[in-house]
Design a protein around this motif. Sequence first.
Motif, PDB file in Angstrom:
ATOM      1  N   SER A 210      20.602  -6.157 -61.404  1.00  0.00           N
ATOM      2  CA  SER A 210      21.025  -6.530 -62.761  1.00  0.00           C
ATOM      3  C   SER A 210      22.140  -5.620 -63.251  1.00  0.00           C
ATOM      4  CB  SER A 210      19.831  -6.445 -63.721  1.00  0.00           C
ATOM      5  OG  SER A 210      18.897  -7.453 -63.414  1.00  0.00           O
TER       6      SER A 210
ATOM      7  N   LYS B 294      34.597  -0.020 -65.139  1.00  0.00           N
ATOM      8  CA  LYS B 294      36.031  -0.119 -64.820  1.00  0.00           C
ATOM      9  C   LYS B 294      36.381   0.483 -63.462  1.00  0.00           C
ATOM     10  CE  LYS B 294      37.804  -0.723 -69.428  1.00  0.00           C
ATOM     11  NZ  LYS B 294      36.571  -0.659 -70.230  1.00  0.00           N
TER      12      LYS B 294
ATOM     13  N   PHE C 243      34.708  -5.676 -62.074  1.00  0.00           N
ATOM     14  CA  PHE C 243      33.560  -6.031 -62.925  1.00  0.00           C
ATOM     15  C   PHE C 243      33.890  -7.294 -63.707  1.00  0.00           C
ATOM     16  CE2 PHE C 243      30.868  -5.824 -66.692  1.00  0.00           C
ATOM     17  CZ  PHE C 243      29.651  -5.426 -66.162  1.00  0.00           C
TER      18      PHE C 243
ATOM     19  N   ASP D 254      30.144 -16.269 -65.344  1.00  0.00           N
ATOM     20  CA  ASP D 254      30.238 -17.125 -66.540  1.00  0.00           C
ATOM     21  C   ASP D 254      30.531 -18.576 -66.158  1.00  0.00           C
ATOM     22  OD1 ASP D 254      29.719 -15.111 -68.320  1.00  0.00           O
ATOM     23  OD2 ASP D 254      31.789 -14.880 -69.010  1.00  0.00           O
TER      24      ASP D 254
ATOM     25  N   ARG E 242      27.105 -19.833 -63.957  1.00  0.00           N
ATOM     26  CA  ARG E 242      25.738 -19.843 -64.515  1.00  0.00           C
ATOM     27  C   ARG E 242      25.340 -21.211 -65.068  1.00  0.00           C
ATOM     28  NH1 ARG E 242      25.887 -13.661 -66.840  1.00  0.00           N
ATOM     29  NH2 ARG E 242      25.073 -12.695 -64.944  1.00  0.00           N
TER      30      ARG E 242
ATOM     31  N   ARG F 148      36.196 -17.746 -73.104  1.00  0.00           N
ATOM     32  CA  ARG F 148      34.985 -17.123 -72.540  1.00  0.00           C
ATOM     33  C   ARG F 148      33.774 -17.883 -73.029  1.00  0.00           C
ATOM     34  NH1 ARG F 148      33.825 -10.593 -72.816  1.00  0.00           N
ATOM     35  NH2 ARG F 148      31.630 -10.885 -72.328  1.00  0.00           N
TER      36      ARG F 148
ATOM     37  N   SER G 211      30.459 -16.778 -72.175  1.00  0.00           N
ATOM     38  CA  SER G 211      29.324 -15.950 -71.716  1.00  0.00           C
ATOM     39  C   SER G 211      28.015 -16.359 -72.388  1.00  0.00           C
ATOM     40  CB  SER G 211      29.589 -14.472 -71.993  1.00  0.00           C
ATOM     41  OG  SER G 211      30.814 -14.088 -71.432  1.00  0.00           O
TER      42      SER G 211
ATOM     43  N   GLU H  20      21.903 -14.878 -59.889  1.00  0.00           N
ATOM     44  CA  GLU H  20      23.044 -15.022 -60.816  1.00  0.00           C
ATOM     45  C   GLU H  20      22.721 -14.547 -62.229  1.00  0.00           C
ATOM     46  OE1 GLU H  20      25.753 -18.401 -60.385  1.00  0.00           O
ATOM     47  OE2 GLU H  20      24.810 -18.766 -58.443  1.00  0.00           O
ATOM     48  N   GLY H  21      21.881 -13.518 -62.290  1.00  0.00           N
ATOM     49  CA  GLY H  21      21.516 -12.941 -63.584  1.00  0.00           C
ATOM     50  C   GLY H  21      20.132 -13.395 -63.977  1.00  0.00           C
TER      51      GLY H  21
ATOM     52  N   ARG I 247      23.690  -9.596 -77.189  1.00  0.00           N
ATOM     53  CA  ARG I 247      24.875  -8.747 -77.396  1.00  0.00           C
ATOM     54  C   ARG I 247      26.004  -9.518 -78.073  1.00  0.00           C
ATOM     55  NH1 ARG I 247      25.729  -5.120 -71.946  1.00  0.00           N
ATOM     56  NH2 ARG I 247      23.832  -3.896 -72.153  1.00  0.00           N
TER      57      ARG I 247
HETATM   58  N1  COS Z   1      33.681 -11.602 -69.002  1.00  0.00           N
HETATM   59  C1  COS Z   1      34.683 -10.721 -69.135  1.00  0.00           C
HETATM   60  N2  COS Z   1      34.472  -9.409 -69.385  1.00  0.00           N
HETATM   61  C2  COS Z   1      33.207  -9.000 -69.507  1.00  0.00           C
HETATM   62  C3  COS Z   1      32.113  -9.868 -69.377  1.00  0.00           C
HETATM   63  C4  COS Z   1      32.394 -11.228 -69.119  1.00  0.00           C
HETATM   64  N3  COS Z   1      31.406 -12.113 -68.995  1.00  0.00           N
HETATM   65  N4  COS Z   1      30.975  -9.186 -69.578  1.00  0.00           N
HETATM   66  C5  COS Z   1      31.330  -7.925 -69.814  1.00  0.00           C
HETATM   67  N5  COS Z   1      32.668  -7.809 -69.767  1.00  0.00           N
HETATM   68  C6  COS Z   1      33.460  -6.588 -70.004  1.00  0.00           C
HETATM   69  C7  COS Z   1      33.047  -6.011 -71.345  1.00  0.00           C
HETATM   70  O1  COS Z   1      33.839  -6.549 -72.392  1.00  0.00           O
HETATM   71  C8  COS Z   1      33.329  -4.540 -71.141  1.00  0.00           C
HETATM   72  O2  COS Z   1      34.713  -4.318 -71.259  1.00  0.00           O
HETATM   73  P1  COS Z   1      35.267  -3.095 -72.163  1.00  0.00           P
HETATM   74  O3  COS Z   1      34.681  -1.866 -71.543  1.00  0.00           O
HETATM   75  O4  COS Z   1      36.731  -3.219 -72.033  1.00  0.00           O
HETATM   76  O5  COS Z   1      34.723  -3.355 -73.530  1.00  0.00           O
HETATM   77  C9  COS Z   1      32.970  -4.314 -69.672  1.00  0.00           C
HETATM   78  O6  COS Z   1      33.110  -5.601 -69.048  1.00  0.00           O
HETATM   79  C10 COS Z   1      31.573  -3.773 -69.485  1.00  0.00           C
HETATM   80  O7  COS Z   1      30.673  -4.671 -70.149  1.00  0.00           O
HETATM   81  P2  COS Z   1      29.193  -4.259 -70.544  1.00  0.00           P
HETATM   82  O8  COS Z   1      29.229  -2.924 -71.219  1.00  0.00           O
HETATM   83  O9  COS Z   1      28.565  -5.398 -71.267  1.00  0.00           O
HETATM   84  O10 COS Z   1      28.532  -4.092 -69.099  1.00  0.00           O
HETATM   85  P3  COS Z   1      27.069  -3.682 -68.665  1.00  0.00           P
HETATM   86  O11 COS Z   1      27.174  -2.683 -67.570  1.00  0.00           O
HETATM   87  O12 COS Z   1      26.232  -3.332 -69.842  1.00  0.00           O
HETATM   88  O13 COS Z   1      26.525  -5.017 -67.939  1.00  0.00           O
HETATM   89  C11 COS Z   1      25.333  -7.111 -67.771  1.00  0.00           C
HETATM   90  C12 COS Z   1      26.266  -6.164 -68.581  1.00  0.00           C
HETATM   91  C13 COS Z   1      23.923  -6.571 -67.629  1.00  0.00           C
HETATM   92  C14 COS Z   1      25.311  -8.383 -68.595  1.00  0.00           C
HETATM   93  C15 COS Z   1      25.941  -7.374 -66.368  1.00  0.00           C
HETATM   94  O14 COS Z   1      25.841  -6.231 -65.553  1.00  0.00           O
HETATM   95  C16 COS Z   1      25.299  -8.563 -65.672  1.00  0.00           C
HETATM   96  O15 COS Z   1      25.630  -9.708 -65.918  1.00  0.00           O
HETATM   97  N6  COS Z   1      24.320  -8.291 -64.743  1.00  0.00           N
HETATM   98  C17 COS Z   1      23.719  -9.307 -63.940  1.00  0.00           C
HETATM   99  C18 COS Z   1      24.420  -9.401 -62.647  1.00  0.00           C
HETATM  100  C19 COS Z   1      24.122 -10.656 -61.909  1.00  0.00           C
HETATM  101  O16 COS Z   1      24.161 -11.743 -62.457  1.00  0.00           O
HETATM  102  N7  COS Z   1      23.860 -10.516 -60.630  1.00  0.00           N
HETATM  103  C20 COS Z   1      23.536 -11.655 -59.859  1.00  0.00           C
HETATM  104  C21 COS Z   1      23.922 -11.514 -58.480  1.00  0.00           C
HETATM  105  S1  COS Z   1      23.644 -13.030 -57.621  1.00  0.00           S
HETATM  106  S2  COS Z   1      25.477 -13.602 -57.473  1.00  0.00           S
END
Ligand code: COS
Length: 377
Positions: free
Chosen positions: A132, A179, A230, A238, A241, A309, A311, A361-362, A373
């Motif tokens: 995650s 990043k 990332f 996005d 999903r 977006r 999300s 996928e999350g 969020r």
């Molecule tokens: N689209 C574009 N940018 C995004 C984004 C999205 N959907 N989600 C986050 N970002 C950007 C944020 O805006 C942030 O940018 P800034 O630092 O410039 O503000 C940066 O990325 C970090 O975002 P955030 O702080 O929300 O990241 P987290 O580490 O807290 O992670 C979750 C957020 C938990 C939602 C993410 O790690 C996630 O989706 N995890 C699940 C992963 C998954 O689905 N795995 C499945 C694998 S099977 S293919």
Amino acid sequence: MADRSFLDWPFFTSAHRELAGRLEDWCAAHLPVAHGDVDAACRGLVATLGAGGWLVHTGAGEGERLDIRTLCLIRETLARHDGLADFAFAMQGLGMGAVSLFGTAEQREWLQRTRGGGAIAGFALTEPGAGSDVAATATVAERVGGGWRLSGEKTYISNGGIADVYVVIARTGEGPGAKRLSAFLMPADAPGLTVAERIEVMAPHPLARLKLDGVALPEAALIGEPGGGFKVAMTVLDHFRPTVGAAALGFARRALDAAVERARRPRPSGLLADYQMVQGHVADMSLKIDAAALLVYRAAWAKDRGAARISREAAMAKLYATEAAQEVVDMAVQLHGGDGVRTGIAVERLYREIRALRIYEGASDVQRLVIARSLLA
Ligand code: COS
């Protein structure tokens, strides 16, 4: 036959309706396939789906864009007929999603193969210590000479072992936290890439842990900006999903059909359908399916009409549709009595197939995080 009146909803164009009709006929002629050897079945399904022209929709060449409604319609229909066919279709899209959305002209050459069924794709994101929490990715990509050298481990990689090409997310260290990641295109025959373990799961499909031991990739393997991995991964998720929600919808519709058929089947003691509690369950199943469909196609439509977006909409679609489908399938099993848990019966297979969709996928709780969020930020 599952309810297809939703195709009249304003989310769809006549092209979508026409495609859904053609696919229904195609599925009736080609599915289900035997799943005995899942690797062979998946290879065969990719080839057949490619020959049928369906995989064209899994990628976007130069100047094209993915049509999420089409992806959802195809996944929903395939899932209703054969879960493995849905898997084979879905992975071509998810695997090459980063290339469709961010790839260079050279990287897009792979799309010609994956969209034709001549190559199989995988998405190497998850790691033993980063499921995650994508920002915890530990696989490292170092700049060496004019290229990159990748080392680390990726796990639960769908198509692991049979894919011809992967998109892999690795740490390149440009900035803090999320990043520091970058996306790369990694052919399966790159020296240093091995399948460390095949993973067996309750609804079998090709799944593996991959080891990257100094995998050398050229500079041109980088997808998007260094440090942009990332965002690449999240943007891909996005887009895809809602399609997971669509697959769940396909499983749920199949389960409802099976439950209705069962309820109407003559029995010496009368029809199950005559019991009010059974009627109540059937009503709840149908309600959940329509609510899921509305959320899935709302998200897909929002993206297709140009939302930057989606999300939150994508997270809502995936969360609700997968959780609802689990409940619908579970109720279908219940309405089958003892037969519901007999190996080989449709609802028993659906019961095993739906479970992973609430995780991959999350996971559901990640979707809750994304939704909350977006409201609380
Ligand atoms: N689209 C574009 N940018 C995004 C984004 C999205 N959907 N989600 C986050 N970002 C950007 C944020 O805006 C942030 O940018 P800034 O630092 O410039 O503000 C940066 O990325 C970090 O975002 P955030 O702080 O929300 O990241 P987290 O580490 O807290 O992670 C979750 C957020 C938990 C939602 C993410 O790690 C996630 O989706 N995890 C699940 C992963 C998954 O689905 N795995 C499945 C694998 S099977 S293919």
